[in-house]
Design an enzyme around this catalytic site. Structure first.
Site, PDB file in Angstrom:
ATOM      1  N   ASP A  79       0.827  -1.211   0.000  1.00 27.79           N
ATOM      2  CA  ASP A  79       0.000   0.000   0.000  1.00 27.79           C
ATOM      3  C   ASP A  79       0.864   1.265   0.000  1.00 27.79           C
ATOM      4  O   ASP A  79       1.989   1.259   0.499  1.00 27.79           O
ATOM      5  CB  ASP A  79      -0.920  -0.030   1.235  1.00 27.79           C
ATOM      6  CG  ASP A  79      -2.084   0.941   1.114  1.00 27.79           C
ATOM      7  OD1 ASP A  79      -2.341   1.441  -0.001  1.00 27.79           O
ATOM      8  OD2 ASP A  79      -2.738   1.197   2.141  1.00 27.79           O
TER       9      ASP A  79
ATOM     10  N   HIS B  35       2.243   3.639  -9.159  1.00 22.13           N
ATOM     11  CA  HIS B  35       2.058   2.196  -9.385  1.00 22.13           C
ATOM     12  C   HIS B  35       3.219   1.613 -10.198  1.00 22.13           C
ATOM     13  O   HIS B  35       3.626   0.469  -9.976  1.00 22.13           O
ATOM     14  CB  HIS B  35       0.714   1.926 -10.069  1.00 22.13           C
ATOM     15  CG  HIS B  35      -0.474   2.312  -9.232  1.00 22.13           C
ATOM     16  ND1 HIS B  35      -0.585   1.943  -7.907  1.00 22.13           N
ATOM     17  CD2 HIS B  35      -1.583   3.035  -9.515  1.00 22.13           C
ATOM     18  CE1 HIS B  35      -1.728   2.428  -7.422  1.00 22.13           C
ATOM     19  NE2 HIS B  35      -2.345   3.102  -8.376  1.00 22.13           N
TER      20      HIS B  35
ATOM     21  N   LEU C  68      10.769 -20.505  -5.071  1.00 25.80           N
ATOM     22  CA  LEU C  68       9.812 -19.664  -4.344  1.00 25.80           C
ATOM     23  C   LEU C  68       8.453 -19.796  -5.026  1.00 25.80           C
ATOM     24  O   LEU C  68       8.374 -19.739  -6.247  1.00 25.80           O
ATOM     25  CB  LEU C  68      10.258 -18.199  -4.397  1.00 25.80           C
ATOM     26  CG  LEU C  68       9.222 -17.140  -3.969  1.00 25.80           C
ATOM     27  CD1 LEU C  68       9.014 -17.148  -2.460  1.00 25.80           C
ATOM     28  CD2 LEU C  68       9.642 -15.744  -4.417  1.00 25.80           C
TER      29      LEU C  68
END
Ligand code: IPE
Ligand code: IPE
Ligand code: MG
Length: 235
Positions: free
Chosen positions: A15, A32, A126
């Protein structure tokens, strides 16, 4: 740091992109873009640290409420990001999956998601999940529907419904519950993220905006986690 203390699954509410940009007089979309660069940095770092599962909250079911230009910009960043990073995911042994309801996403975005999943499905370093058009309540609603269908078709009985069965019907079924949930940007709330799954997660909040959440910040979160005493209701 001994790897025995590492959280197995780290989930991040990324955020603060908008405020990061605003503070610099830039557009929210630039924020963004910068957030995307940081995704690259943190994914790489988490993989090298030996984190096995990483979930990144990229777009919530409530984020459709934003102006159309911002939503379209975010979708384009997602689509291009997956396209550009696919070779890197393959090279680094990262398995990419997605949580959330795909039905509202564009064909172009879904295509990049599917290509990325397909190209990385045998990777095992991962496991990386992007939560896109995801919310915890929607995850549970969709799971309840699937369970109801199984009951209606007599595949299972009502008595079969338990904690484990519900977990198996959620989008996160192949991931363990998150050990550590991180939220950047100073907000102290869960905003409909992994509601069921975070029942016993440790939480870490930092005022840093997501684009500024670097390797050192990630280390601080992991370090804080290693000092937590998890009791799971015991003593
Ligand atoms: C990124 O941060 C999270 C997304 C929903 C993509 P925000 O866009 O929410 O940034 P702030 O909270 O407005 O600063
Ligand atoms: C949560 O951030 C969703 C993502 C990070 C994708 P928001 O910015 O949408 O959350 P609120 O509105 O501040 O609760
Ligand atoms: Mg926000």
């Amino acid at each position: 740091m001994g790897s025995e203390n590492l959280p197995v699954h780290v989930a991040i509410i990324m955020d603060g992109n908008g405020r990061w940009a605003q503070a610099r007089g830039l557009s929210r979309i630039s924020g963004h873009q910068e957030g995307k660069r940081n995704v690259k940095r943190i994914v790489k770092y988490a993989a090298n640290l030996g984190i096995r599962y990483l979930t990144l909250f990229a777009f919530s079911t409530e984020n459709w409420r934003r102006p159309k230009e911002e939503v379209n910009g975010l979708m384009e960043i997602l689509r291009l990001g997956l396209q550009e990073e696919r070779p890197e995911f393959i090279r680094e042994g990262i398995k990419v999956v997605f949580f959330g309801d795909r039905s509202r996403l564009s064909e172009e975005v879904i295509r990049e998601m599917e290509l990325t999943e397909e190209a990385t499905k045998f990777n095992d370093k991962l496991s990386l999940a992007f939560a896109i058009n995801y919310s915890g309540r929607d995850d549970i609603v969709r799971a309840v529907r699937r369970i109801a269908i199984k009951i209606a078709s007599k595949e299972i009985n009502i008595e079969d419904i338990d904690d484990r069965l519900i977990s198996q019907e959620l989008d996160t079924r192949d991931f363990p519950d998150p050990d550590l949930v991180i939220r950047t940007s100073g907000e102290l709330r869960i905003s409909n993220f992994l509601l069921w799954q975070s029942a016993y997660s440790e939480f870490y909040f930092t005022p840093r905006f997501w684009p500024d959440f670097d390797e050192k910040e990630f280390d601080s979160a992991i370090e804080a986690y290693t000092h937590r005493e998890r009791r799971f209701g015991g003593i």
